[in-house]
Design a protein around this motif. Structure first.
Motif, mmCIF file in Angstrom:
data_model
loop_
_atom_site.group_PDB
_atom_site.id
_atom_site.type_symbol
_atom_site.label_atom_id
_atom_site.label_comp_id
_atom_site.label_asym_id
_atom_site.label_seq_id
_atom_site.Cartn_x
_atom_site.Cartn_y
_atom_site.Cartn_z
ATOM 1 N N ASP A 133 0.830 -1.203 0.000
ATOM 2 C CA ASP A 133 0.000 0.000 0.000
ATOM 3 C C ASP A 133 0.866 1.255 0.000
ATOM 4 O O ASP A 133 1.727 1.437 0.858
ATOM 5 N N GLY A 134 0.605 2.132 -0.956
ATOM 6 C CA GLY A 134 1.320 3.394 -1.037
ATOM 7 C C GLY A 134 2.636 3.332 -1.772
ATOM 8 O O GLY A 134 3.287 4.362 -1.974
ATOM 9 N N TYR A 135 3.055 2.146 -2.194
ATOM 10 C CA TYR A 135 4.352 2.016 -2.851
ATOM 11 C C TYR A 135 4.260 1.909 -4.372
ATOM 12 O O TYR A 135 5.273 2.041 -5.047
ATOM 13 N N LEU A 136 3.074 1.641 -4.892
ATOM 14 C CA LEU A 136 2.964 1.435 -6.330
ATOM 15 C C LEU A 136 2.521 2.720 -7.032
ATOM 16 O O LEU A 136 1.592 3.386 -6.589
ATOM 17 N N SER A 137 3.200 3.029 -8.111
ATOM 18 C CA SER A 137 2.847 4.192 -8.908
ATOM 19 C C SER A 137 1.578 3.910 -9.707
ATOM 20 O O SER A 137 1.102 2.775 -9.787
ATOM 21 N N ARG A 138 1.041 4.949 -10.319
ATOM 22 C CA ARG A 138 -0.174 4.777 -11.129
ATOM 23 C C ARG A 138 0.059 3.814 -12.274
ATOM 24 O O ARG A 138 -0.818 3.018 -12.620
ATOM 25 N N SER A 139 1.243 3.880 -12.890
ATOM 26 C CA SER A 139 1.502 2.983 -14.018
ATOM 27 C C SER A 139 1.541 1.524 -13.575
ATOM 28 O O SER A 139 1.060 0.637 -14.286
ATOM 29 N N LEU A 140 2.091 1.259 -12.387
ATOM 30 C CA LEU A 140 2.118 -0.117 -11.895
ATOM 31 C C LEU A 140 0.730 -0.586 -11.485
ATOM 32 O O LEU A 140 0.372 -1.744 -11.696
ATOM 33 N N LEU A 141 -0.057 0.305 -10.911
ATOM 34 C CA LEU A 141 -1.433 -0.057 -10.579
ATOM 35 C C LEU A 141 -2.237 -0.363 -11.838
ATOM 36 O O LEU A 141 -3.098 -1.250 -11.841
ATOM 37 N N HIS A 142 -1.942 0.349 -12.918
ATOM 38 C CA HIS A 142 -2.611 0.069 -14.188
ATOM 39 C C HIS A 142 -2.230 -1.321 -14.684
ATOM 40 O O HIS A 142 -3.079 -2.064 -15.195
ATOM 41 N N ARG A 143 -0.962 -1.681 -14.554
ATOM 42 C CA ARG A 143 -0.533 -3.035 -14.929
ATOM 43 C C ARG A 143 -1.265 -4.076 -14.100
ATOM 44 O O ARG A 143 -1.686 -5.116 -14.618
ATOM 45 N N ALA A 144 -1.417 -3.794 -12.806
ATOM 46 C CA ALA A 144 -2.112 -4.746 -11.936
ATOM 47 C C ALA A 144 -3.560 -4.914 -12.362
ATOM 48 O O ALA A 144 -4.088 -6.029 -12.403
ATOM 49 N N ALA A 145 -4.210 -3.786 -12.676
ATOM 50 C CA ALA A 145 -5.611 -3.844 -13.072
ATOM 51 C C ALA A 145 -5.802 -4.636 -14.353
ATOM 52 O O ALA A 145 -6.842 -5.262 -14.563
ATOM 53 N N SER A 146 -4.803 -4.616 -15.235
ATOM 54 C CA SER A 146 -4.905 -5.339 -16.503
ATOM 55 C C SER A 146 -4.437 -6.784 -16.391
ATOM 56 O O SER A 146 -4.442 -7.524 -17.380
ATOM 57 N N GLY A 147 -3.990 -7.188 -15.184
ATOM 58 C CA GLY A 147 -3.536 -8.557 -14.987
ATOM 59 C C GLY A 147 -2.144 -8.839 -15.509
ATOM 60 O O GLY A 147 -1.774 -10.002 -15.682
ATOM 61 N N ARG A 148 -1.333 -7.791 -15.734
ATOM 62 C CA ARG A 148 -0.002 -7.983 -16.314
ATOM 63 C C ARG A 148 1.119 -7.736 -15.314
ATOM 64 O O ARG A 148 2.269 -7.585 -15.705
ATOM 65 N N LEU A 149 0.788 -7.683 -14.025
ATOM 66 C CA LEU A 149 1.789 -7.457 -12.990
ATOM 67 C C LEU A 149 1.829 -8.679 -12.085
ATOM 68 O O LEU A 149 0.796 -9.164 -11.630
ATOM 69 N N PHE A 150 3.039 -9.183 -11.809
ATOM 70 C CA PHE A 150 3.190 -10.395 -11.005
ATOM 71 C C PHE A 150 4.115 -10.105 -9.830
ATOM 72 O O PHE A 150 5.237 -9.616 -10.014
ATOM 73 N N VAL A 151 3.636 -10.398 -8.640
ATOM 74 C CA VAL A 151 4.428 -10.211 -7.425
ATOM 75 C C VAL A 151 5.357 -11.410 -7.256
ATOM 76 O O VAL A 151 4.889 -12.540 -7.101
ATOM 77 N N ILE A 152 6.658 -11.183 -7.315
ATOM 78 C CA ILE A 152 7.632 -12.241 -7.016
ATOM 79 C C ILE A 152 8.078 -12.007 -5.581
ATOM 80 O O ILE A 152 8.852 -11.098 -5.290
ATOM 81 N N SER A 153 7.567 -12.810 -4.676
ATOM 82 C CA SER A 153 7.788 -12.555 -3.258
ATOM 83 C C SER A 153 8.913 -13.381 -2.661
ATOM 84 O O SER A 153 9.271 -13.170 -1.496
ATOM 85 N N GLY A 154 9.517 -14.281 -3.414
ATOM 86 C CA GLY A 154 10.638 -15.037 -2.889
ATOM 87 C C GLY A 154 11.464 -15.694 -3.964
ATOM 88 O O GLY A 154 10.918 -16.286 -4.896
ATOM 89 N N ILE A 155 12.789 -15.565 -3.861
ATOM 90 C CA ILE A 155 13.735 -16.303 -4.707
ATOM 91 C C ILE A 155 14.782 -16.883 -3.762
ATOM 92 O O ILE A 155 15.499 -16.143 -3.092
ATOM 93 N N VAL A 156 14.849 -18.187 -3.682
ATOM 94 C CA VAL A 156 15.761 -18.867 -2.762
ATOM 95 C C VAL A 156 16.744 -19.682 -3.596
ATOM 96 O O VAL A 156 16.367 -20.691 -4.204
ATOM 97 N N VAL A 157 17.988 -19.225 -3.651
ATOM 98 C CA VAL A 157 19.008 -19.875 -4.482
ATOM 99 C C VAL A 157 20.336 -19.900 -3.723
ATOM 100 O O VAL A 157 20.565 -19.074 -2.842
ATOM 101 N N PRO A 158 21.238 -20.813 -4.088
ATOM 102 C CA PRO A 158 22.539 -20.887 -3.415
ATOM 103 C C PRO A 158 23.383 -19.642 -3.679
ATOM 104 O O PRO A 158 23.143 -18.887 -4.632
ATOM 105 N N SER A 159 24.410 -19.456 -2.859
ATOM 106 C CA SER A 159 25.250 -18.267 -2.972
ATOM 107 C C SER A 159 25.957 -18.192 -4.319
ATOM 108 O O SER A 159 26.181 -17.100 -4.839
ATOM 109 N N ARG A 160 26.282 -19.339 -4.920
ATOM 110 C CA ARG A 160 26.974 -19.298 -6.210
ATOM 111 C C ARG A 160 26.121 -18.630 -7.274
ATOM 112 O O ARG A 160 26.634 -17.986 -8.194
#
Length: 221
Positions: free
Chosen positions: A120-147
């Motif tokens: 809340d409060g962090y997304l610009s209007r352009s990103l909210l527009h992407r969300a409304a059109s279904g073209r925005l994806f939240v990547i909430s975790g990437i777990v990979v080795p240090s290499r």
């Protein structure tokens, strides 16, 4: 990339002190590429539930720390993962050889905006527009080795790049989005090495003053 992602370097028990030596020329890569060695596939919700133990173990192993910190990190992570898994459209990809080597997960942002506490409060209007059109994806975790975080970050077959690109492709998303703690400079730098960028244009005030930074990932990066 948020508290969900252990992007700091994992500790290696028993590592000997490093002796300073003259730098050597980088040798050509040998053997099969990581893309051939690690198979990426999506888990169903039932499979995610069945493999929570493995997912938590890998997260804690990569996070490092004492046994007490290991258990604390593992438990907190599994609670966050369970909350994300309840989001509509949740997707989790695993990378495997003969064992689990990494994973990434997230969910589509849709309707009135992403259903993820903290955005809340962090997304610009352009990103909210992407969300409304279904073209925005939240990547909430990437777990990979240090290499994966320190080697060949710009290569298409880098495991983190493969996982995040597959998430966007599977959901036909134009952009990925995530939040990172403003203090977590290492995570910001790591994500940027994998193609993430600061959004440009109509940034809200929270982007400049809040405790988090917004990063976006164009599809194909």
């Amino acid at each position: 990339m948020t508290a969900n992602t252990p992007l700091r370097t994992a500790r290696v028990p028993g590592r000997m002190p490093r002796v300073s030596r003259a730098p050597r020329p980088r040798r050509p890569e040998r053997g099969s590429s990581p893309q051939e060695g690690e198979r990426v596939r999506q888990l169903t919700r039932g499979q995610v539930e069945d493999r929570l133990g493995d997912l938590g173990d890998l997260y804690a192993e990569i996070s490092g720390g004492s046994p007490w910190a290991w258990n604390q990190a593992r438990g907190a992570f599994l609670r966050r993962l369970a909350a994300d898994a309840r989001q509509p459209g949740f997707s989790l990809l695993v990378a495997e050889t003969t064992a689990l080597t990494g994973y990434a997960y997230g969910f589509p942002a849709c309707g009135g905006g992403p259903r993820w506490v903290g955005f809340d409060g962090y997304l610009s209007r352009s990103l909210l527009h992407r969300a409304a059109s279904g073209r925005l994806f939240v990547i909430s975790g990437i777990v990979v080795p240090s290499r994966v975080r320190r080697e060949y970050q710009d290569r298409a077959w880098n495991l983190a790049r493969r996982l995040q690109r597959r998430l966007l492709d599977d959901h036909d998303a134009a952009l990925g989005v995530t939040l990172v703690s403003r203090r977590d400079i290492d995570t910001v730098q790591t994500l940027c090495s994998w193609g993430w960028r600061y959004p440009v244009g109509d940034a809200p005030r929270a982007l400049l003053t809040g405790p988090f930074r917004v990063l976006v990932l164009p599809r194909g990066s």
